[in-house]
Every structure is written in structure tokens, then in C-alpha cells.
Scaffold this motif. Structure first.
Motif: not given
Lengths: 337, 261
Positions: A212, A193-197, A154, A206
Motif C-alpha cells: 500500500v 495518508v490512506p492508513v494510520l497504523d 498515527n 503496510t
């Protein structure tokens, strides 16, 4: 008899006391420095500090002890602003040091005080893909292909993620010719983008450990570390033809260094980056060295990428930050719908 | 009394007052704009909605666990009893990393679920799972001692007076347990609302979808917008306080209805 005992014990005790004082002063360093840094530089500074401590001792006869603090670049800057007594800061982006300068802790022109924008080592943003590159990712527009899941942290919470974002933007603006089209490109990219660490290390975990996504946008040095850690039989690095020149900057925190009387040592510490040894250490830790001779020596370790700077494309960090990442900026706008 | 008050002030009230004061840097209009933005509303909805749902699941499953632990003797009972406390003791980030590894698409549980078309990690479902995990001990540990004290003879008496098993549960056991159940619910809810460490890894953190309110606070802090961050924090505080207060009242009311014995 008691007196006799006393006669024997007192000198003994005194001797012990003196020797322990001597010992502890021998153990305690002449100078203590605190370097507040960001996450992916742990390995880099472990090696750099050791080399500097030796060199400084040789040159001045003084011993230095360097304490190291790591965390997200933005939160580290906040800690310094809130009173963490850092002699030097070595962060992921100039904007974070600008924020520290904005509070009067360091000179406003800090970035001009050391060569090359006060960034002794650079990096860039590359793609880490799964072995064999099954989705055929070669360049930035391949990230928009349907079915490609992109992992990037993020930009609101991660300095590294801002470099990723700006690299993609810079590519799109050059290729498609306008900021509007670049915005369109970025909007589509973040839909993949499936995940925003929250941080760069989290995003690496991730992608690498959780399995992922198809491609990780990463600092070049992080990508190399992941490759070293998990083996080239699982992942490969794809360098896009063009990307951004990431310049992680370093600076003395004037207020703290002057108060603690550590300015000379702190200055020597940062200057050491520009020596041959410093540049070698950067290169060995997968950061691109600035020194042309060392860069030549390591030129085969790094892919040839056409690099654009944040000043060229975005007019500097402050402007980029305001337009893209501030509340209501472009990054917020692409998540509006 | 004096000691209690000063200690409470130092530990709880003064920091909270600082929070409120910081948020006063904002004009009422700015305050309102922050709170009424779609992003904030969605984050609050995710945090409060999922925390409430998770607390309800914990209420039901926790009660069943308590019943089994108190009323039955089975091998390994003490071990199970101890396991209940694990989410208490575990650093929350560790819980988050463990749950994410388990429920990611290639995890032990994530893979079979993905085959069924259910995605857990990096979706709101993942947040829900993490909140259940960290909330369960609160229900169990508040209800357990009350049920232990509840004399089985009362049930026998109810039975001997002709009550069916179901009637005994509804009219005798449940009213006695109600205050403890409500406390457990409130505690599990409050913990889940504020939870950061265990949720952040599994959430996916997509704005408007799987972004929790505590993350939004962290984001505002990283933009150096302290007042905005505290505005969201103040709202969370007020809502949580209202919920806990309401549950307290309900609890009193339930207590007053316990059949005297």
C-alpha cells in the motif's frame, strides 16, 4: 543395613545440594537489569547487551544479565509509570521519559545527566520508495503531489510517527515561512495518508508487505532494515535535503535502580554507549553515531541531510507535544473537517 | 451462592467498579464534552454500527451453517464443524494480520475486488469483514445444540397437518430457535464492539472514518489521559449492557412463546 544406606545417601544428597547451589549461583548473574525500550531497537540492543555484558565482566568481574522489553514507546513509558521495574529506559522520545520523570520516578533533569541530551545515537526521517522511485519523490513537497499515497503511523499512538510529523512541519515552516503555512502543509499531507497504523513497524509492514502507498516515512534505521530484509531490488531510500534530528534518549529510572541497588551497573550500561564499541554498534545498526571519529568512519553509510533539532524549531518536546499531539492540538484540528 | 458472588465480584464487578470510579475524576461537564465530541461520536458509531451489521450478517449466515451442519450428512462435515471454532482459538492479532494480507490491494481477494473498484482493507468495509470473522462462532455454537435437540418429528407433524414448508419454518422451527438466535446475535455483537486486535490492522484508523472506539481509548491512554479513556469505556460498557439486557428480555419473551411439546 538401613543405617549403612543412610550413611551413604546423606553425604551424597548433601553434596548434590551444595553443588546445585553452587551451580545455580554460578548461573544467576550478580546483577539483573531491565531495559524497557521501544519497537525498532530489538536488533540494536541484542548486539549492544552482549558487548556490554562482556565488557562489564572484564572490568569489574561481576556478571550482569540484561532483560529487554520492547513495545510502543508511549505504552512502554506507561508500563514503567504503572510499576514495571525498569532500571533503565531507552525510548523513542524525550517526552515519554519526561512523563516518567513527571511521576517522580526519575530526576527532572535526567536529560542533562549524560552527554548530548542523553541521546547516544541519533537517526533521522527519510523516505522509503518503490524501486525506481516511480512517483519521483525527492523532497517533502513531492509528498503533496496528487496521486501520491503516503504511509505513516498515527502520531497519537506512535513515537516514531511524531518525528515524521515534526520533520514535515519543520521543512514546511522553513520553506514557506510561517506556522500557519506549515499547518496548511501538514493538513494536506495527512489527506494523502490512506492508513494510520498504530506503530512504526506496522506502517513498515503496510508499505513493504501489503504494497500500500507510494512512499513510507520512516526512521532511517528502519528504512535500512527494510532494505536489508527485502532487498534493494524492490525499494530505495530517498533522503530529503533536510529533515529532523531524531534523538532517542536513554535514562536511569532512579527510584527502581536505587531500590534494587543497581545504579552503578545501570550507569555503566548507559555510559557504555559513549565508548568506541558502543558507537560502532549503533552505526552498524544504522543509527547515526555521535562520536566524530566513528561518524567519520561510517559517513558514507548515511546520506548528507541538513538536520534541524526539535529544540530549534519547536522549543522542546513538552511544547511540541502540547501544541501538536495533545487532545485538541494541531493534529486533531487537521482531522476536524 | 456465596462462592459465586465473591468470584463474580473479584473477576468482573471490582474491575468494572474501578473503571467507573476512574471516570468519576471528570466533572459531568467534562464527561459530556468528551462524549459529545465529533471524534468520539464517530468512533462509537463505527464500532456499534458495524458491530450490529456484522452480528446481523452472522445471524443469517450462521443459521444457514447450523442448518447444514445439523440436518445434512456430507463428506467433511466434521472438519467444517471444527473450522467454525477457529476464530475462537486464533489470537485476534493473527486474524487481523491474515485478513489484512488477504484483503489488501495486492492480496488474493483484495486484488480482484480492487479491480471491481471495491476497497476492503483500510476502510470501514475491512472493519466489517473482521467483525464478521470473529463473530461467526458465537451464533453457530449457541444455535447448534438447540437445533440438534429439535425433533424433526415436529416438522413432520406440522407437515402432516397440512403446513407448507415455509409455514413450518416460520411457525414451528423459528420460534423454537428464536431464543438461541437472539443470544447468538447478542454475543456476536458484544464481541465485535470490543474487538481490538483483529480490527486494528485492517481498519486504516483514520479519525472520523475508520477509527474504532477501542482505538480511541488506546489513543487517550497514550496521551496519559486515563480518565478520558475510561469515560469512553464506560459508555461502551453501558450501551453494551443495555443491548445485552434488552436481548435477554426479548429472549425470555420468545421462550414464553415456544409451542409446548
Amino acid at each position: 543395613m538401613e543405617l549403612d544406606m543412610m550413611r551413604r545417601i546423606v553425604p551424597l544428597a548433601a553434596g548434590l545440594l551444595v553443588s546445585s547451589l553452587v551451580a545455580s549461583s554460578a548461573l544467576a548473574a550478580d546483577i539483573n537489569l531491565l531495559n524497557v525500550s521501544y519497537d525498532p531497537t530489538r536488533e540494536l540492543y541484542a548486539e549492544f547487551n552482549k558487548a556490554f555484558v562482556n565488557a562489564y565482566q572484564k572490568e569489574t568481574g561481576k556478571s550482569v544479565e540484561i532483560k529487554q522489553s520492547h513495545g510502543g514507546s508511549g505504552s512502554q513509558a506507561r508500563a514503567v509509570i504503572d510499576g514495571l521495574q525498569a532500571d533503565v529506559v531507552t525510548l523513542a522520545l524525550a517526552y515519554d521519559i519526561d512523563a516518567i520523570a513527571g511521576k517522580g520516578l526519575t530526576a527532572a533533569d535526567w536529560q542533562k545527566r549524560l552527554p548530548q541530551n542523553s541521546s547516544p545515537y541519533t537517526s533521522t526521517i527519510v523516505f522509503l520508495v518503490r524501486k525506481g522511485n516511480p512517483k519521483g519523490i525527492k523532497d517533502w513537497d513531492d509528498l503533496l503531489k496528487s496521486g501520491v499515497a503516503v504511509i505513516t503511523p498515527n502520531p497519537k499512538t506512535s513515537g516514531g510517527a511524531r518525528w515524521n510529523y515534526l520533520a514535515a512541519w519543520g521543512f514546511a515552516q522553513k520553506k514557506y515561512g510561517s506556522a500557519d503555512k506549515a499547518k496548511d502543509f501538514i493538513g494536506k499531507l495527512y489527506q494523502q495518508v490512506p492508513v494510520l497504523d498504530t506503530g512504526a513497524r506496522g506502517a513498515t509492514v503496510t508499505f513493504v508487505e501489503r504494497g500500500v502507498g507510494d512512499v513510507l516515512l520512516a526512521w532511517e534505521n528502519e528504512a535500512f532494515l527494510a532494505l536489508k530484509e527485502f532487498g534493494p531490488e524492490k525499494f530505495e531510500i530517498v533522503a530529503p535535503p533536510q529533515s529532523i534530528l531524531a534523538e532517542p534518549p536513554v535514562a536511569i529510572v532512579d527510584k527502581v535502580a536505587d531500590k534494587k541497588g543497581t545504579r552503578n551497573a545501570a550507569d555503566a550500561y548507559l555510559q557504555y554507549w559513549y565508548t568506541k564499541e558502543g558507537q560502532e554498534i549503533a552505526a552498524r545498526n544504522f543509527y547515526r553515531p555521535r562520536d566524530p571519529v566513528i561518524a567519520k568512519k561510517y559517513e558514507n553509510s548515511f546520506a548528507k541531510v541538513e538536520l534541524f533539532t526539535i529544540d530549534d524549531v519547536f522549543g522542546g518536546w513538552t511544547k511540541a507535544q502540547k501544541e501538536h499531539f495533545a487532545d485538541g492540538g494541531v493534529f486533531d484540528q487537521i482531522y476536524k473537517n | 451462592m456465596g462462592l459465586t458472588l465473591s468470584w463474580l465480584s473479584i473477576i468482573i464487578l471490582i474491575p468494572l467498579a474501578g473503571l467507573f470510579l476512574k471516570s468519576l475524576e471528570l466533572s459531568p461537564e467534562q464527561f459530556w464534552n468528551i462524549l459529545s465530541s465529533r471524534r468520539t461520536l464517530n468512533a462509537l458509531r463505527v464500532s456499534f454500527g458495524l458491530a450490529f451489521a456484522a452480528a446481523c450478517v452472522n445471524l443469517i449466515m450462521g443459521s444457514i451453517i447450523v442448518w447444514a451442519l445439523v440436518r445434512y450428512r456430507f463428506p467433511g462435515r466434521r472438519i467444517f464443524d471444527a473450522i467454525v471454532d477457529v476464530p475462537f482459538a486464533l489470537p485476534t492479532a493473527v486474524a487481523g494480520v491474515a485478513l489484512t494480507a488477504l484483503f489488501a490491494e495486492k492480496g488474493w481477494l483484495g486484488a480482484p475486488l480492487a479491480a471491481l473498484g471495491i476497497k476492503v482493507a483500510f476502510t470501514p468495509v475491512g472493519i466489517f469483514v473482521a467483525m464478521i470473522f470473529i463473530g461467526i462462532p458465537f451464533v453457530v455454537r449457541t444455535v447448534q445444540p438447540v437445533l440438534q435437540d429439535l425433533d424433526p418429528e415436529i416438522e413432520e407433524a406440522a407437515g402432516s397437518l397440512g403446513a407448507s414448508r415455509w409455514q413450518t419454518i416460520i411457525r414451528v422451527i423459528l420460534p423454537s430457535l428464536a431464543p438461541a438466535l437472539l443470544t447468538g446475535l447478542a454475543l456476536a455483537f458484544a464481541r465485535a464492539v470490543g474487538e481490538y486486535g483483529s480490527v486494528i490492522f485492517i481498519a486504516g484508523n483514520l479519525p472520523n472514518v475508520s477509527e474504532i472506539a477501542p482505538l480511541l481509548i488506546v489513543i487517550r491512554l497514550s496521551e496519559f489521559r486515563y480518565a478520558d479513556a475510561t469515560a469512553i469505556a464506560v459508555v461502551m460498557l453501558v450501551v453494551s449492557f443495555v443491548v445485552i439486557f434488552a436481548v435477554n428480555r426479548l429472549q425470555r419473551w420468545a421462550q414464553s412463546r415456544i409451542p409446548a411439546h
